[in-house]
Design a protein around this motif. Structure first.
Motif, PDB file in Angstrom:
ATOM      1  N   ARG A 155      43.797  29.390  54.328  1.00  0.00           N
ATOM      2  CA  ARG A 155      43.298  31.048  54.255  1.00  0.00           C
ATOM      3  C   ARG A 155      41.819  30.400  54.521  1.00  0.00           C
ATOM      4  O   ARG A 155      41.011  31.933  55.070  1.00  0.00           O
ATOM      5  CB  ARG A 155      43.216  31.466  52.910  1.00  0.00           C
ATOM      6  CG  ARG A 155      42.361  32.442  52.356  1.00  0.00           C
ATOM      7  CD  ARG A 155      43.326  32.839  50.651  1.00  0.00           C
ATOM      8  NE  ARG A 155      42.644  31.487  49.896  1.00  0.00           N
ATOM      9  CZ  ARG A 155      42.523  31.195  48.547  1.00  0.00           C
ATOM     10  NH1 ARG A 155      44.008  32.150  48.230  1.00  0.00           N
ATOM     11  NH2 ARG A 155      42.908  30.639  47.865  1.00  0.00           N
ATOM     12  N   ALA A 156      40.721  29.652  54.982  1.00  0.00           N
ATOM     13  CA  ALA A 156      39.811  29.683  55.118  1.00  0.00           C
ATOM     14  C   ALA A 156      39.110  29.866  56.542  1.00  0.00           C
ATOM     15  O   ALA A 156      38.824  31.111  56.521  1.00  0.00           O
ATOM     16  CB  ALA A 156      39.234  28.155  54.816  1.00  0.00           C
ATOM     17  N   ALA A 157      40.067  29.491  57.431  1.00  0.00           N
ATOM     18  CA  ALA A 157      40.514  29.672  58.983  1.00  0.00           C
ATOM     19  C   ALA A 157      40.686  30.947  59.259  1.00  0.00           C
ATOM     20  O   ALA A 157      39.792  31.634  60.228  1.00  0.00           O
ATOM     21  CB  ALA A 157      41.119  28.212  59.160  1.00  0.00           C
ATOM     22  N   ASN A 158      41.864  31.580  58.237  1.00  0.00           N
ATOM     23  CA  ASN A 158      41.736  32.811  58.602  1.00  0.00           C
ATOM     24  C   ASN A 158      40.648  33.541  58.730  1.00  0.00           C
ATOM     25  O   ASN A 158      39.933  34.718  59.054  1.00  0.00           O
ATOM     26  CB  ASN A 158      42.891  33.480  58.857  1.00  0.00           C
ATOM     27  CG  ASN A 158      44.463  32.809  59.139  1.00  0.00           C
ATOM     28  OD1 ASN A 158      44.679  32.713  60.339  1.00  0.00           O
ATOM     29  ND2 ASN A 158      45.091  32.887  58.236  1.00  0.00           N
ATOM     30  N   GLY A 159      39.835  33.603  57.098  1.00  0.00           N
ATOM     31  CA  GLY A 159      38.467  34.393  56.509  1.00  0.00           C
ATOM     32  C   GLY A 159      37.737  34.180  57.996  1.00  0.00           C
ATOM     33  O   GLY A 159      36.627  35.052  57.988  1.00  0.00           O
ATOM     34  N   LEU A 160      36.878  32.836  57.698  1.00  0.00           N
ATOM     35  CA  LEU A 160      36.179  32.747  59.259  1.00  0.00           C
ATOM     36  C   LEU A 160      36.822  33.281  60.644  1.00  0.00           C
ATOM     37  O   LEU A 160      35.828  33.996  61.009  1.00  0.00           O
ATOM     38  CB  LEU A 160      35.983  31.008  59.675  1.00  0.00           C
ATOM     39  CG  LEU A 160      35.326  30.117  58.646  1.00  0.00           C
ATOM     40  CD1 LEU A 160      35.514  28.595  58.962  1.00  0.00           C
ATOM     41  CD2 LEU A 160      34.217  30.408  57.988  1.00  0.00           C
ATOM     42  N   ALA A 161      37.559  33.398  61.241  1.00  0.00           N
ATOM     43  CA  ALA A 161      38.013  33.903  62.074  1.00  0.00           C
ATOM     44  C   ALA A 161      38.254  35.742  62.161  1.00  0.00           C
ATOM     45  O   ALA A 161      38.112  36.469  62.799  1.00  0.00           O
ATOM     46  CB  ALA A 161      39.467  33.546  62.899  1.00  0.00           C
ATOM     47  N   GLY A 162      39.002  36.264  60.673  1.00  0.00           N
ATOM     48  CA  GLY A 162      38.523  37.874  60.329  1.00  0.00           C
ATOM     49  C   GLY A 162      37.554  38.009  60.571  1.00  0.00           C
ATOM     50  O   GLY A 162      36.730  39.220  61.063  1.00  0.00           O
ATOM     51  N   ALA A 163      36.244  37.246  59.619  1.00  0.00           N
ATOM     52  CA  ALA A 163      34.752  37.641  59.840  1.00  0.00           C
ATOM     53  C   ALA A 163      33.518  37.606  61.592  1.00  0.00           C
ATOM     54  O   ALA A 163      33.101  38.320  61.236  1.00  0.00           O
ATOM     55  CB  ALA A 163      34.064  36.627  58.990  1.00  0.00           C
ATOM     56  N   ALA A 164      34.520  36.549  61.533  1.00  0.00           N
ATOM     57  CA  ALA A 164      33.886  36.610  63.584  1.00  0.00           C
ATOM     58  C   ALA A 164      35.153  38.093  63.737  1.00  0.00           C
ATOM     59  O   ALA A 164      33.993  38.678  64.954  1.00  0.00           O
ATOM     60  CB  ALA A 164      34.635  35.709  64.337  1.00  0.00           C
ATOM     61  N   ILE A 165      35.848  38.421  63.755  1.00  0.00           N
ATOM     62  CA  ILE A 165      36.289  40.196  64.365  1.00  0.00           C
ATOM     63  C   ILE A 165      35.904  41.025  64.235  1.00  0.00           C
ATOM     64  O   ILE A 165      34.863  41.769  64.846  1.00  0.00           O
ATOM     65  CB  ILE A 165      37.939  40.405  64.273  1.00  0.00           C
ATOM     66  CG1 ILE A 165      39.138  38.905  64.087  1.00  0.00           C
ATOM     67  CG2 ILE A 165      38.449  41.874  64.421  1.00  0.00           C
ATOM     68  CD1 ILE A 165      40.066  39.024  64.290  1.00  0.00           C
ATOM     69  N   GLY A 166      35.088  41.035  62.508  1.00  0.00           N
ATOM     70  CA  GLY A 166      34.761  42.318  61.855  1.00  0.00           C
ATOM     71  C   GLY A 166      32.964  42.688  62.571  1.00  0.00           C
ATOM     72  O   GLY A 166      32.378  43.148  62.985  1.00  0.00           O
ATOM     73  N   ALA A 167      32.683  41.280  62.805  1.00  0.00           N
ATOM     74  CA  ALA A 167      31.389  40.760  63.527  1.00  0.00           C
ATOM     75  C   ALA A 167      31.240  41.388  64.440  1.00  0.00           C
ATOM     76  O   ALA A 167      30.206  42.085  65.037  1.00  0.00           O
ATOM     77  CB  ALA A 167      30.441  39.796  63.686  1.00  0.00           C
TER      78      ALA A 167
ATOM     79  N   VAL B  19      39.131  26.865  66.650  1.00  0.00           N
ATOM     80  CA  VAL B  19      38.195  26.246  66.498  1.00  0.00           C
ATOM     81  C   VAL B  19      38.202  26.373  64.637  1.00  0.00           C
ATOM     82  O   VAL B  19      37.719  25.320  64.126  1.00  0.00           O
ATOM     83  CB  VAL B  19      36.737  26.619  66.746  1.00  0.00           C
ATOM     84  CG1 VAL B  19      35.667  26.207  66.463  1.00  0.00           C
ATOM     85  CG2 VAL B  19      36.920  26.528  68.402  1.00  0.00           C
ATOM     86  N   THR B  20      38.645  27.487  64.365  1.00  0.00           N
ATOM     87  CA  THR B  20      38.111  27.690  63.108  1.00  0.00           C
ATOM     88  C   THR B  20      39.349  26.814  62.022  1.00  0.00           C
ATOM     89  O   THR B  20      38.765  26.123  60.607  1.00  0.00           O
ATOM     90  CB  THR B  20      38.726  28.757  62.034  1.00  0.00           C
ATOM     91  OG1 THR B  20      39.341  29.400  62.781  1.00  0.00           O
ATOM     92  CG2 THR B  20      37.636  29.626  62.733  1.00  0.00           C
ATOM     93  N   ALA B  21      40.004  26.520  62.636  1.00  0.00           N
ATOM     94  CA  ALA B  21      41.337  25.745  62.010  1.00  0.00           C
ATOM     95  C   ALA B  21      40.918  24.744  61.754  1.00  0.00           C
ATOM     96  O   ALA B  21      41.641  23.640  60.829  1.00  0.00           O
ATOM     97  CB  ALA B  21      42.731  25.679  62.913  1.00  0.00           C
TER      98      ALA B  21
END
Length: 554
Positions: free
Chosen positions: A206-218, A197-199
């Motif tokens: 980089r932005a897609a990985n950043g959004l997914a990484g933020a979801a993992i952190g949350a 979805v973020t892709a």
């Protein structure tokens, strides 16, 4: 007058609706597995080895049920350890302790593996223009997305199977082993679908990985808050990582909880499939901020361009390690209390870390972990040159008055100096938070703890640099095998990590640069191995740059 006869379809054209939108999925799936034939086995191997080493350690440390229950009771009474690792649902078996120790971090590992895999084969391919070329053939609109998700399914199935097999080989129950493996694999599938979805939302990988990484952190934070105290447990049910924990492998083995990440993955996959058909190729659904019409003077060099390309990941990694340092340093007092009078555990921690007490041993072990994490960033920063070369962006830069060495030097500043920044941030925050625990436990202040932790993390630099130099040599001398840099990193980490526990021969331990580092704080500082590692790094880097100058690009 009769209606005009429809013109025949052009050769090579295809319908993008119905079953034709999946045309070519099988070919792209096999291509994805071939391109990741090194990276994916390394991810799966590391995850399996972490679980196997953990259950092996618990088998040696707590050979009887009484000692295991005492250990579990100490964990449940420590809020900081519950927030970091979660509660112990089964303290009677080593399998239950392994599920406690590796459940959260195994789920995070599966999530990261799946996120990077899906984004690489969707948004990154689109950003580099390769997906447009592939789509010009007999390939359906949804085929690349479906192939990436199928590859993620394969990787997570392999992780689940091997983790379960490792636990079974250690003598644990079949039901608990399978439940734990499936919990990790299901978590990976959920985040693979989320990355799909973020892709579609972001315009860059980089932005897609950043959004997914933020979801993992949350998800990690929600679970940590839910596990940290009473009255907040419901927050863990809002976290996909919390779902993995709530399977309660080796305890209740609640199979129905696996339906939560699987159902979430199905819904997110359906959403991603809908979004991919409603946007233009190469575009993201989130609006992009337009840049200035003319570049700033600060970008008028190859080094400045490298800085612009590398600064985002550097800032993200620095923030992550600083947060990790604060978390792991903050539980130092809990680790000391947990060890208590367990002489056997104290001896193992002392063998793996420092020489002067349990607290020093723990701080030394987390400093080593920070060094290994910094090595991940270093390899990633080195391989950015390969990405620039393959995408064709390096060629116009080198076509001007820029030598290959100048171009490479701009990128190599980040694995050289960027890793120092990462480790300094981790050491600073770990020292500040551990200083409070150390002051309570040993009567020290925060000042000495900060200095000792900074020394412990920065001493990892020679090993990190050598790992980066090996990755550089692979890229420069054998560019088609550049991903082998990850294999070198994996070998170094596993030897240093598993070697002391499994009592590998010294000749094997010496193959990892991390095995030569002094164990600080608490150990005896020794400059000789640091100088030798630095010299070997310089020689490897020089050979790699000489090879880069002589080979063809592209």
């Amino acid at each position: 007058m009769s209606a005009p006869t429809p013109a025949p379809a052009a050769a090579g054209s295809h319908d993008l609706t119905g079953s034709h939108d999946l045309a070519g999925t099988g070919v792209l799936y096999r291509l994805a597995l071939r391109r990741d034939r090194i990276a994916l086995p390394v991810w799966v191997y590391i995850g399996t080895a972490m679980v196997a080493s953990t259950v092996f350690s618990f088998n040696k440390l707590y050979a009887d049920e009484a000692s295991r229950r005492t250990f579990a009771a100490g964990i449940d009474g420590n809020g900081s350890l519950r927030a970091l690792y979660g509660p112990v649902f089964d303290g009677s078996t080593t399998g239950g302790l392994t599920a406690w120790r590796m459940g959260v971090f195994g789920a995070v590992l599966a999530a990261l593996m799946s996120t990077l895999l899906v984004v690489r084969h969707t948004r990154a391919e689109e950003e580099d223009g390769r997906l447009e070329l592939i789509g010009a053939g007999a390939v359906g609109r949804r085929a690349p997305l479906t192939a990436a998700l199928a590859a993620a399914l394969t990787a997570n199935a392999a992780l689940a199977a091997l983790v379960a097999a490792a636990l079974l080989a250690a003598g644990q129950s079949a039901a608990g082993s399978l439940a734990f493996g499936l919990a990790l694999g299901a978590t990976g599938l959920f985040f693979a679908a989320l990355a799909a979805v973020t892709a579609q939302l972001a315009e860059t990988a980089r932005a897609a990985n950043g959004l997914a990484g933020a979801a993992i952190g949350a998800a990690f934070v929600l679970r940590a808050i839910g596990d940290s105290g009473t009255g907040t447990g419901w927050l863990g049910w809002l976290s996909p990582i919390g779902w993995s924990e709530q399977v309660r492998a080796f305890a209740a083995n609640r199979w129905w909880v696996l339906l939560l990440p699987l159902a979430g993955a199905a819904l997110l996959t359906a959403l991603a499939r809908t979004l991919v058909a409603r946007r233009d190729l190469g575009a993201g659904l989130l609006p992009q901020r337009p840049g200035p019409a003319a570049a700033a003077p600060a970008l008028a060099s190859a080094a400045a361009l490298a800085r612009r390309l590398q600064r985002g990941p550097l800032l993200g990694w620095t923030a992550a390690l600083a947060a990790g340092g604060a978390v792991f340093g903050g539980v130092a007092k809990g680790v000391v209390d947990l060890v208590g009078d367990n002489r056997q555990m104290a001896e193992v921690l002392a063998r793996m870390g420092g020489q002067q007490g349990v607290l020093d041993a723990y701080l030394s072990s987390i400093a080593t972990v920070f060094g290994m994490v910094a090595a991940v960033y270093a390899v990633q920063a080195v391989l950015r040159m390969r990405a620039e070369e393959v995408s064709g962006r390096a060629e116009p830069v080198l076509a001007g008055a820029v030598s290959r060495l100048r171009w490479a030097a701009g990128h190599l500043l980040f694995p050289l100096l960027g890793t120092a920044l990462l480790l300094a941030a981790a050491g600073l925050t770990a020292g500040l938070t551990a200083g409070l625990a150390e002051g309570l436990a040993l009567g020290h202040g925060t000042g000495p703890a900060v200095g000792r932790m900074l020394g412990a993390t920065l001493v990892q630099l020679p090993a990190v640099w050598l790992t980066a130099a090996v990755a550089l040599a692979g890229y420069a001398l054998l560019p088609h095998w550049a991903a082998a840099g990850w294999a070198g990193f994996g070998a170094f980490v596993l030897i240093a990590w598993l070697g002391p526990i499994l009592r590998f021969p010294q000749a094997v331990l010496d193959l990892s640069p991390f095995s030569h580092l002094p164990h600080l704080p608490g150990g005896r500082p020794d400059a000789a191995p640091l100088l030798w590692l630095t010299a070997l790094t310089a020689l490897t880097t020089a050979a790699a740059l000489a090879g880069l100058r002589r080979r063809d690009l592209g």
